[in-house]
Write a protein that holds these residues in place. Sequence first.
Motif, PDB file in Angstrom:
ATOM      1  N   ASP A 256      -5.836  -3.784  -0.982  1.00  0.00           N
ATOM      2  CA  ASP A 256      -5.975  -2.360  -1.290  1.00  0.00           C
ATOM      3  C   ASP A 256      -4.819  -1.788  -2.097  1.00  0.00           C
ATOM      4  OD1 ASP A 256      -8.413  -2.181   0.159  1.00  0.00           O
ATOM      5  OD2 ASP A 256      -7.257  -2.119   2.030  1.00  0.00           O
ATOM      6  N   GLY A 257      -3.777  -2.583  -2.397  1.00  0.00           N
ATOM      7  CA  GLY A 257      -2.616  -2.082  -3.115  1.00  0.00           C
ATOM      8  C   GLY A 257      -1.336  -2.347  -2.355  1.00  0.00           C
ATOM      9  N   CYS A 258      -0.404  -1.399  -2.366  1.00  0.00           N
ATOM     10  CA  CYS A 258       0.881  -1.581  -1.672  1.00  0.00           C
ATOM     11  C   CYS A 258       0.675  -1.580  -0.164  1.00  0.00           C
ATOM     12  CB  CYS A 258       1.863  -0.470  -2.049  1.00  0.00           C
ATOM     13  SG  CYS A 258       2.734  -0.762  -3.585  1.00  0.00           S
ATOM     14  N   ALA A 259       1.025  -2.677   0.465  1.00  0.00           N
ATOM     15  CA  ALA A 259       0.925  -2.764   1.919  1.00  0.00           C
ATOM     16  C   ALA A 259       2.265  -2.519   2.584  1.00  0.00           C
ATOM     17  CB  ALA A 259       0.387  -4.141   2.319  1.00  0.00           C
ATOM     18  N   ASP A 260       3.355  -2.910   1.911  1.00  0.00           N
ATOM     19  CA  ASP A 260       4.677  -2.766   2.519  1.00  0.00           C
ATOM     20  C   ASP A 260       5.733  -2.857   1.419  1.00  0.00           C
ATOM     21  OD1 ASP A 260       6.367  -2.591   4.928  1.00  0.00           O
ATOM     22  OD2 ASP A 260       7.058  -4.573   4.312  1.00  0.00           O
TER      23      ASP A 260
END
Length: 387
Positions: A256-260
Motif C-alpha cells: 500500500d506504500g510507506c509501511a514504516d
Amino acid sequence: MRILHTSDWHIGRTFHGHSTLEALRGVLAELTAQVQQHDVDVVIVAGDVFDSSAPAGDCYVLLTDTLRGLADAGARVIVTSGNHDSAARLGFQAGLLRDGISVVTDPASVGTPITIADEHGPVHFYGIPYLEPALLRHVWPEVRTQEGALTHAMDLVRDDLARRRATESGTRAVAIAHCFAAGVEPTPQLERDIQQGGLDVVPLKAFDGVDYAALGHIHGRQRLAEHIRYAGAPLHYSFGEGDKPRGSWLVELDADGCADITWLALPVPRRVVTLTAPLDELLSDERYEGEREAWVCAEYTDDLPQRDPLRRLQERFPHCAKVVHRPAQIAPADGMTYAQRVRAARSDRELVEAFLVHVREGVGASEAEQELIDDVLAARVRVEAAA
C-alpha cells in the motif's frame, strides 16, 4: 522493499581548512555495513555527491569504492546530481557503471523511472537531477524558477505514473529531488542558496502523487510530511550543524506504500561544539575538559580583543578551528560616525576616546587604560615644552 535515503555526501569538502575525506570514508563504510545489516534493497543518494564541480581524483576513488561496496552489500543504488555537482562529470561514466548502479544527471530523463520490483509489484524511482532554470528554458520555456522547474518535473512524473497505474497492479513510486521545500529550516551560512527572494521554495503539493519523496540539499534531517523528508549530510560540515544528528532514513514499502520509516544513526568521527565564555575560562575551566578531542568554535566574551587567542586555545583544544570575539556586553550605537566623533572631541584625551569607541564597537577606555593614556599625553606635553 527497504530503501535507505541518504544525501549530501559532499565528497571533497574541507572543514575550516581540514580535509574530511578520511572521516567521510569511515562514515560511508558504516553506512554500507548498515545496508547489509538491514537487508536494504535500494540506496538513494539525493544530490550533492561531490562538494565541487571539479573534484580531485581521490574524491572519485572514494565514490567508486562506496558505490561498489553498496552494490556488493546487495543493494541497488540510485544517485542524482545536486547543485554542487557537475552533472557532466558525475554522469560521464553512468553508461559504464556495473548493473545495479544508476546515476541520474540528465534533465531529459525526468519522468522516466528506474523500476525495481518486489513481491507486491513494481516500484518506480523517479530521479530528478538538480534543475537550473536558466539552463532549461530552451527545453521548458515556461520555467523561470526552482518552483516552476520542480513542479514541471513532478507533472511529468505524475503523467508517467498515471499511465503505468492504469495497466499495472501494485504500483508504487518514489521521487528523488534536490531543492528547498516549503517548511525547511536551513543551516545558516551553509547550504548554498538555490532560491531567489523566497520565490524558489518548492511547495509540498509539488510532490503529490508519490509514496515517498527523498529530498536533498538541507544538511539536517527534517520531516516535512510523513512521506516527504530530508536525510541531511553524513558528516558535520559546519559548527551550525553541531546539534543535528547524522544518519539516514530507512523506508519500508509494503503493497500500500510507506509501511514504516526509521532513523538509522551514523557515527560522528569528531564532535562539533561551540564554547562561549571569557577567554581565561575557556583556557582553564574544568568543565571544558571533555571537549579536548572535539572540533571547537570558541566564542570568547571578553570586552576587548585578546592577544593571539587561536594559538592559546589550540594549546588546550588541539582541534580548535574557529575563534570569534563576541563581547558579552555591546554598548548601544549612538548613531555618530567616526568623523563626527573626531570633530566633537575637545581635547587629545577625547580624541583618543573617540578612536577607541570606534574600533571597539562602542567600548571606550577602561579606568586603567585612561590612566595610561593620561600618562602618555602628559609625557608628550613635557617633551614639547622642553623642545
